[in-house]
Design a protein around this motif. Structure first.
Motif, PDB file in Angstrom:
ATOM      1  N   ARG A 176       0.823  -1.213   0.000  1.00  0.00           N
ATOM      2  CA  ARG A 176       0.000   0.000   0.000  1.00  0.00           C
ATOM      3  C   ARG A 176       0.853   1.257   0.000  1.00  0.00           C
ATOM      4  N   SER A 177       1.886   1.287   0.839  1.00  0.00           N
ATOM      5  CA  SER A 177       2.735   2.477   0.907  1.00  0.00           C
ATOM      6  C   SER A 177       3.564   2.631  -0.374  1.00  0.00           C
ATOM      7  N   PHE A 178       3.950   1.494  -0.994  1.00  0.00           N
ATOM      8  CA  PHE A 178       4.693   1.589  -2.255  1.00  0.00           C
ATOM      9  C   PHE A 178       3.831   2.220  -3.342  1.00  0.00           C
ATOM     10  N   ILE A 179       2.583   1.757  -3.462  1.00  0.00           N
ATOM     11  CA  ILE A 179       1.695   2.295  -4.498  1.00  0.00           C
ATOM     12  C   ILE A 179       1.463   3.786  -4.284  1.00  0.00           C
ATOM     13  N   LYS A 180       1.268   4.191  -3.025  1.00  0.00           N
ATOM     14  CA  LYS A 180       1.075   5.612  -2.725  1.00  0.00           C
ATOM     15  C   LYS A 180       2.291   6.418  -3.157  1.00  0.00           C
ATOM     16  N   ILE A 184       8.318  -7.295  -1.551  1.00  0.00           N
ATOM     17  CA  ILE A 184       6.995  -7.012  -2.105  1.00  0.00           C
ATOM     18  C   ILE A 184       6.982  -7.097  -3.630  1.00  0.00           C
ATOM     19  N   ALA A 185       8.188  -7.230  -4.251  1.00  0.00           N
ATOM     20  CA  ALA A 185       8.275  -7.256  -5.713  1.00  0.00           C
ATOM     21  C   ALA A 185       8.575  -8.636  -6.271  1.00  0.00           C
ATOM     22  N   ALA A 186       9.441  -9.397  -5.596  1.00  0.00           N
ATOM     23  CA  ALA A 186       9.932 -10.659  -6.154  1.00  0.00           C
ATOM     24  C   ALA A 186       9.473 -11.857  -5.333  1.00  0.00           C
ATOM     25  N   PHE A 197       3.134  -6.281  -8.359  1.00  0.00           N
ATOM     26  CA  PHE A 197       3.890  -5.711  -9.484  1.00  0.00           C
ATOM     27  C   PHE A 197       3.355  -6.177 -10.834  1.00  0.00           C
ATOM     28  N   GLN A 198       2.653  -7.284 -10.861  1.00  0.00           N
ATOM     29  CA  GLN A 198       1.937  -7.656 -12.080  1.00  0.00           C
ATOM     30  C   GLN A 198       0.797  -6.669 -12.325  1.00  0.00           C
ATOM     31  N   GLN A 199       0.111  -6.279 -11.243  1.00  0.00           N
ATOM     32  CA  GLN A 199      -0.934  -5.256 -11.358  1.00  0.00           C
ATOM     33  C   GLN A 199      -0.338  -3.934 -11.839  1.00  0.00           C
ATOM     34  N   LEU A 200       0.848  -3.611 -11.321  1.00  0.00           N
ATOM     35  CA  LEU A 200       1.520  -2.365 -11.696  1.00  0.00           C
ATOM     36  C   LEU A 200       1.819  -2.358 -13.193  1.00  0.00           C
ATOM     37  N   GLU A 201       2.315  -3.477 -13.715  1.00  0.00           N
ATOM     38  CA  GLU A 201       2.602  -3.591 -15.153  1.00  0.00           C
ATOM     39  C   GLU A 201       1.335  -3.378 -15.981  1.00  0.00           C
ATOM     40  N   MET A 212      -4.163   3.690  -9.677  1.00  0.00           N
ATOM     41  CA  MET A 212      -4.161   2.254  -9.443  1.00  0.00           C
ATOM     42  C   MET A 212      -4.712   1.943  -8.055  1.00  0.00           C
ATOM     43  N   ALA A 213      -5.634   1.003  -8.008  1.00  0.00           N
ATOM     44  CA  ALA A 213      -6.179   0.547  -6.721  1.00  0.00           C
ATOM     45  C   ALA A 213      -5.548  -0.803  -6.404  1.00  0.00           C
TER      46      ALA A 213
END
Length: 293
Positions: free
Chosen positions: A4-8, A31-33, A49-53, A140-141
């Protein structure tokens, strides 16, 4: 750092630079790998990170382990910032004061020429901005997934509470996709949302959707007025049940069966159509509308 904090932070970062670059190179943080596959020895991206892509239409790449040169530029920049930041002042009275000081340092450093290239750092960034894409209008949610089994009473247990799924999924596995505010029940392939709820906090709360258990309710129509399913119906359905169908549960359930697979906008048009032409809402009038559309 959690997801959550990364996305923010990432949203604020994209706002600050005014775009999104096609490739994002990141460290092998938890949180990434994910763990490596034994067959190909390749690290896999986490769901976050799949969502981020997918949301930003970018490619996320992980740094090669034990290759410090791949992230050395970023780490050196952080070291330089810390050196300037705490050279003259060790404490700050507020977060805003700290951020203002960081901006001053960055503005000063970015105005200098790069040690290898004959241009200022800020100008080099402007040249690179030719390759970025606009930031998506919709933020992004971040959501998380858990696989759960639907019980015989159609309920899915999640975080100490229960959410109803359609009857035909009893005994099947589905995905519980959740955020801080919402819980979605999704088919195992991730393509269809079966139900959406506001998230419950506490324990042993039960959330129902009248659509999900029509067969059960039809066999117990006499007790519908005292049921949780009736109490948790949206206001517009309660109005139809009480005012239009005069609390005739059997006819109301038949009506729900007809409209349960219609899109929400189609149902709204149908209700407007009845109002415009001053038609009484009945099973026959619903069938008439569906045949016309």
């Amino acid at each position: 750092m959690d997801g959550r904090s990364f996305i923010k932070a990432f949203i604020e970062f994209t706002k600050h630079i005014g775009g999104v670059y096609p490739i994002l190179l990141i460290d092998n943080m938890k949180i990434a790998a994910r763990h490596k596959k034994y067959q190909d020895q390749q690290s896999q991206l986490t769901s976050l990170f799949q969502q981020l892509e997918q949301h930003y239409h970018i490619e996320v790449r992980l740094c090669t382990p034990y290759r410090p040169n791949q992230k050395g530029t970023v780490e050196n920049a952080v070291k330089t910032l810390k050196t300037h930041l705490f050279a003259y002042q060790a404490d700050f009275s507020s977060l805003n004061e700290l951020q203002e000081e960081i901006h001053k340092i960055f503005n000063h450093l970015n105005g200098k020429k790069h040690h290898e290239k004959n241009d200022t750092i800020i100008n080099l960034l402007k040249h690179e901005n030719r390759y970025n894409s606009p930031v998506p209008k919709k933020h992004m949610a971040y959501f998380q997934d858990e696989i759960k089994c639907v019980r015989n009473n159609t309920l899915v247990a999640f975080d100490g509470n229960y959410y109803s799924a359609p009857e035909k999924y009893k005994g099947e596995k589905i995905i519980v996709r959740y955020t801080d505010r919402t819980v979605r029940l999704v088919t195992l392939d991730g393509k269809q949302v079966l139900a959406k709820y506001s998230r419950c906090y506490g324990k042993n709360h039960k959330k129902y959707r009248v659509w999900n258990m029509l067969n059960k309710l039809q066999h117990k129509a006499d007790g519908f007025d005292q049921s949780r399913e009736k109490r948790q119906m949206p206001k517009w359905l309660k109005f139809l049940y009480e005012k239009t169908f005069k609390k005739q549960a059997d006819e109301f359930f038949a009506f729900l069966e007809l409209i349960q697979n219609l899109k929400k906008n189609t149902v709204k048009r149908m209700l407007r159509w009845h109002s415009t032409f001053k038609k009484t809402l009945t099973i026959e009038s619903v069938l008439e509308f569906i045949s016309m559309h």
